[in-house]
Scaffold this active site. Structure first.
Site, PDB file in Angstrom:
ATOM      1  N   ARG A  40     -14.195 -20.628 -36.647  1.00 29.78           N
ATOM      2  CA  ARG A  40     -12.948 -22.119 -36.689  1.00 29.78           C
ATOM      3  C   ARG A  40     -13.316 -21.989 -38.450  1.00 29.78           C
ATOM      4  O   ARG A  40     -12.393 -22.001 -39.104  1.00 29.78           O
ATOM      5  CB  ARG A  40     -12.171 -22.655 -36.162  1.00 29.78           C
ATOM      6  CG  ARG A  40     -12.117 -22.845 -34.255  1.00 29.78           C
ATOM      7  CD  ARG A  40     -11.511 -23.747 -34.149  1.00 29.78           C
ATOM      8  NE  ARG A  40     -11.406 -23.103 -32.934  1.00 29.78           N
ATOM      9  CZ  ARG A  40     -10.635 -23.227 -32.292  1.00 29.78           C
ATOM     10  NH1 ARG A  40      -9.616 -21.642 -32.739  1.00 29.78           N
ATOM     11  NH2 ARG A  40     -10.539 -23.032 -30.638  1.00 29.78           N
ATOM     12  N   ASP A  45      -9.202 -29.075 -32.908  1.00 30.48           N
ATOM     13  CA  ASP A  45      -9.678 -27.145 -33.207  1.00 30.48           C
ATOM     14  C   ASP A  45      -8.813 -27.266 -34.483  1.00 30.48           C
ATOM     15  O   ASP A  45      -9.289 -25.659 -34.483  1.00 30.48           O
ATOM     16  CB  ASP A  45      -9.282 -26.665 -31.816  1.00 30.48           C
ATOM     17  CG  ASP A  45     -10.235 -26.869 -31.173  1.00 30.48           C
ATOM     18  OD1 ASP A  45     -11.727 -27.292 -30.576  1.00 30.48           O
ATOM     19  OD2 ASP A  45      -9.882 -25.900 -29.863  1.00 30.48           O
ATOM     20  N   ARG A  89     -10.728 -20.340 -17.741  1.00 29.10           N
ATOM     21  CA  ARG A  89     -10.336 -21.939 -16.356  1.00 29.10           C
ATOM     22  C   ARG A  89      -9.937 -20.426 -15.084  1.00 29.10           C
ATOM     23  O   ARG A  89     -10.214 -21.046 -13.895  1.00 29.10           O
ATOM     24  CB  ARG A  89      -9.508 -23.306 -16.738  1.00 29.10           C
ATOM     25  CG  ARG A  89      -9.638 -24.139 -17.189  1.00 29.10           C
ATOM     26  CD  ARG A  89      -8.790 -25.301 -18.453  1.00 29.10           C
ATOM     27  NE  ARG A  89      -9.455 -26.196 -18.730  1.00 29.10           N
ATOM     28  CZ  ARG A  89      -9.881 -26.103 -19.709  1.00 29.10           C
ATOM     29  NH1 ARG A  89     -10.399 -25.394 -20.563  1.00 29.10           N
ATOM     30  NH2 ARG A  89     -10.166 -27.147 -19.937  1.00 29.10           N
ATOM     31  N   ARG A 143     -26.163 -27.911 -29.255  1.00 23.05           N
ATOM     32  CA  ARG A 143     -24.641 -28.474 -28.915  1.00 23.05           C
ATOM     33  C   ARG A 143     -25.249 -29.809 -27.771  1.00 23.05           C
ATOM     34  O   ARG A 143     -25.864 -29.531 -26.748  1.00 23.05           O
ATOM     35  CB  ARG A 143     -23.542 -27.996 -28.287  1.00 23.05           C
ATOM     36  CG  ARG A 143     -23.308 -26.802 -29.998  1.00 23.05           C
ATOM     37  CD  ARG A 143     -22.209 -26.374 -29.708  1.00 23.05           C
ATOM     38  NE  ARG A 143     -21.137 -27.903 -29.242  1.00 23.05           N
ATOM     39  CZ  ARG A 143     -19.488 -26.616 -29.163  1.00 23.05           C
ATOM     40  NH1 ARG A 143     -19.504 -25.589 -29.100  1.00 23.05           N
ATOM     41  NH2 ARG A 143     -18.413 -27.948 -28.926  1.00 23.05           N
ATOM     42  N   GLY A 155     -18.918 -23.051 -25.436  1.00 23.11           N
ATOM     43  CA  GLY A 155     -19.549 -24.819 -25.125  1.00 23.11           C
ATOM     44  C   GLY A 155     -19.005 -25.316 -24.159  1.00 23.11           C
ATOM     45  O   GLY A 155     -18.938 -25.550 -23.210  1.00 23.11           O
ATOM     46  N   GLN A 198     -13.281 -30.870 -21.857  1.00 23.39           N
ATOM     47  CA  GLN A 198     -14.893 -29.737 -21.545  1.00 23.39           C
ATOM     48  C   GLN A 198     -15.362 -31.037 -20.045  1.00 23.39           C
ATOM     49  O   GLN A 198     -15.910 -30.169 -18.978  1.00 23.39           O
ATOM     50  CB  GLN A 198     -15.596 -29.836 -21.968  1.00 23.39           C
ATOM     51  CG  GLN A 198     -15.107 -28.283 -22.970  1.00 23.39           C
ATOM     52  CD  GLN A 198     -15.895 -27.885 -24.445  1.00 23.39           C
ATOM     53  OE1 GLN A 198     -17.187 -28.452 -24.579  1.00 23.39           O
ATOM     54  NE2 GLN A 198     -15.748 -26.613 -24.638  1.00 23.39           N
TER      55      GLN A 198
HETATM   56  C1  S3P Z   1     -11.790 -26.926 -25.052  1.00 24.96           C
HETATM   57  C2  S3P Z   1     -11.820 -28.455 -25.170  1.00 24.96           C
HETATM   58  C3  S3P Z   1     -12.164 -29.350 -26.968  1.00 24.96           C
HETATM   59  C4  S3P Z   1     -12.099 -28.376 -27.642  1.00 24.96           C
HETATM   60  C5  S3P Z   1     -12.937 -26.646 -27.395  1.00 24.96           C
HETATM   61  C6  S3P Z   1     -12.006 -26.464 -26.198  1.00 24.96           C
HETATM   62  C7  S3P Z   1     -11.449 -26.827 -23.395  1.00 24.96           C
HETATM   63  O1  S3P Z   1     -13.642 -29.784 -26.778  1.00 24.96           O
HETATM   64  O2  S3P Z   1     -12.077 -28.669 -28.843  1.00 24.96           O
HETATM   65  O3  S3P Z   1     -12.434 -25.847 -28.502  1.00 24.96           O
HETATM   66  O4  S3P Z   1     -11.192 -25.569 -23.353  1.00 24.96           O
HETATM   67  O5  S3P Z   1     -11.650 -27.931 -22.767  1.00 24.96           O
HETATM   68  P1  S3P Z   1     -14.599 -31.032 -26.123  1.00 24.96           P
HETATM   69  O6  S3P Z   1     -13.827 -31.145 -24.398  1.00 24.96           O
HETATM   70  O7  S3P Z   1     -15.218 -30.867 -26.228  1.00 24.96           O
HETATM   71  O8  S3P Z   1     -13.424 -31.608 -26.873  1.00 24.96           O
END
Ligand code: S3P
Length: 423
Positions: free
Chosen positions: A383, A310, A26, A118, A90, A164
């Site tokens: 992980r 996580d 971020r 994904r 992701g 996310q």
């Molecule tokens: C994250 C949100 C989570 C988490 C990922 C990091 C983030 O994913 O599993 O490791 O930084 O916003 P999701 O938004 O898909 O739940």
């Protein structure tokens, strides 16, 4: 690369985890779109967060790394010369797509084989509602081709508990006409909301409703990234699996939307003390002391699942070594992480002779189980590599972790740190 992990009986020492992965992404993105200079101390050393900086540099931001800091000179973005590479991340592809959807140019963003599997429909749908034009492979997978458009704010209720997706919509909202409202069914990590306020956005959070007002100008800032609690979780679980442990985790992020782990471990019987608390950039930072404890069983379901998503691979390992086992429900999201984590947890437990029953959205691991020496296959999931390295400490002989370098996605120093604290 493979790592051989020998059995241990004690965890002892002080660990300073790498900068938080979620917060680093971020700060990296906001620093690149904010006017002026953003200096980020303790930026994550993980490959995922380097992917974010690489993308922001390809979009025209000047990014320098010096003395463990990331220094970003931000402002207006420009059309990248080539496809943007989100690597395994992701967070990078989903959050950055919100920014790209509002630019005056077309861009393409993709990543590695795991990322290419994904689901992206979850961001394409709200961004399209905001006026975006996005093409995806088979309409749902990366790479994404994003034709920048003028966007308008929406009032969006998240269909999945995903920080996310929430962040993607809010980042798009920064450039949109009108206010953007995001409603969360379940509270997820709020680092974007906190960071947006720090950079000068006009944002209001009332319970699970976030309102971002149009037109705010972001300005560069000096920021410190707290240590990553999700990375520290592996060592905390290691301490709780061993007969002897005295572990201090130094400078770790304890944001209440991330720290469900502490309450959950305490509910299982863990001895965890918060030694010191401070605030930085709106985030809470502290030190923790973990001592050897007798661990009961536990259940993760409902809103708690989102709060621990996580940490579930590490907690699964603790569950097998606990007295009562671990049940996980409402965790279908695990199936669309870097791997299908319900499947990769189960297959590696089977290799170690550990029993597990799986369902479409969770699993049950009985307690009091023995871990047998095995060859661990993380299948390219950081992980899973780290969680089963911890299981290996409790095994009856040395275990081989294949493709162990994948830990570098979030925690390049994982194995060297583990060797320092495990005896
Ligand atoms: C994250 C949100 C989570 C988490 C990922 C990091 C983030 O994913 O599993 O490791 O930084 O916003 P999701 O938004 O898909 O739940």
């Amino acid at each position: 690369m493979q790592e051989i992990i020998s059995p241990a009986r004690a965890i002892d020492g002080v660990v300073t985890p790498p900068g938080d992965k979620s917060i680093s992404h971020r700060y990296g993105m906001l620093g690149a779109i904010a006017e002026g200079t953003t200096t980020i101390s303790n930026y994550s050393t993980g490959a995922d967060c380097q992917s974010t900086l690489g993308c922001m540099a390809a979009l025209g931001a000047t990014v320098e790394r010096k003395d463990g800091k990331a220094v970003i000179h931000g402002g207006a973005l420009r059309e990248p010369a080539a496809q943007l590479d989100a690597g395994n991340s992701g967070s990078t592809i989903r959050m950055l797509s919100g920014i790209l959807a509002a630019q005056r140019f077309t861009s393409r963003i993709g990543g590695d084989e795991s990322l290419s599997r994904r689901p992206m429909q979850r961001i394409i749908q709200p961004l399209t509602e905001m006026g975006a034009s996005i093409e995806a492979r088979d309409e749902k997978f990366p790479p994404l081709t994003i034709h920048g458009r003028e966007l308008h704010g929406i009032d969006y209720t998240l269909p999945v508990a995903s920080a996310q997706v929430k962040s993607c919509v809010l980042l798009a909202g920064l450039f949109a006409k009108g206010d953007t409202i995001v409603r969360e069914p379940v509270r997820t990590r709020d680092h974007t909301e906190i960071a947006l306020a720090e950079f000068g956005a006009d944002i209001e959070v009332e319970r699970r409703v976030i309102t971002l007002r149009e037109g705010a100008k972001l300005t560069g800032r000096e920021l410190y990234v707290p240590g990553d609690l999700s990375s520290a979780a592996f060592f905390m679980v290691a301490a709780l699996l061993m007969p002897e442990a005295n572990l201090v985790i130094h400078n770790v992020g304890l944001n209440p939307t991330r720290s469900a782990l502490l309450d959950f471990l305490v509910s299982m019987g863990a001895s965890i003390k918060v030694l010191d608390l401070q605030q930085s950039g709106g985030e809470v930072i502290g030190d923790l002391r973990i001592r050897a404890s007798k661990i009961q069983g536990g259940e993760i379901s409902g809103a708690l699942t989102a709060g621990l998503i996580d940490e579930i691979p590490a907690l699964a390992v603790l569950g097998a070594g606990s007295e009562g086992g671990l049940t996980v429900r409402d965790a279908a999201e695990l199936r669309v992480k870097e791997t299908d984590r319900i499947a990769t947890i189960a297959s590696n437990f089977e290799r170690m002779g550990v029993k597990i029953e799986t369902s479409h959205d969770g699993f049950h691991v009985p307690g009091n189980q023995k871990f047998h020496a095995a060859e661990i296959e993380p299948e390219g999931d950081h992980r899973i590599a780290m969680a089963f390295s911890i299981a290996a400490l409790a095994a009856d002989g040395p275990c081989t972790i294949h493709g162990a370098d994948v830990a570098g996605v979030s925690f390049p120093e994982f194995f060297s740190t583990l060797r320092e604290i495990a005896r």
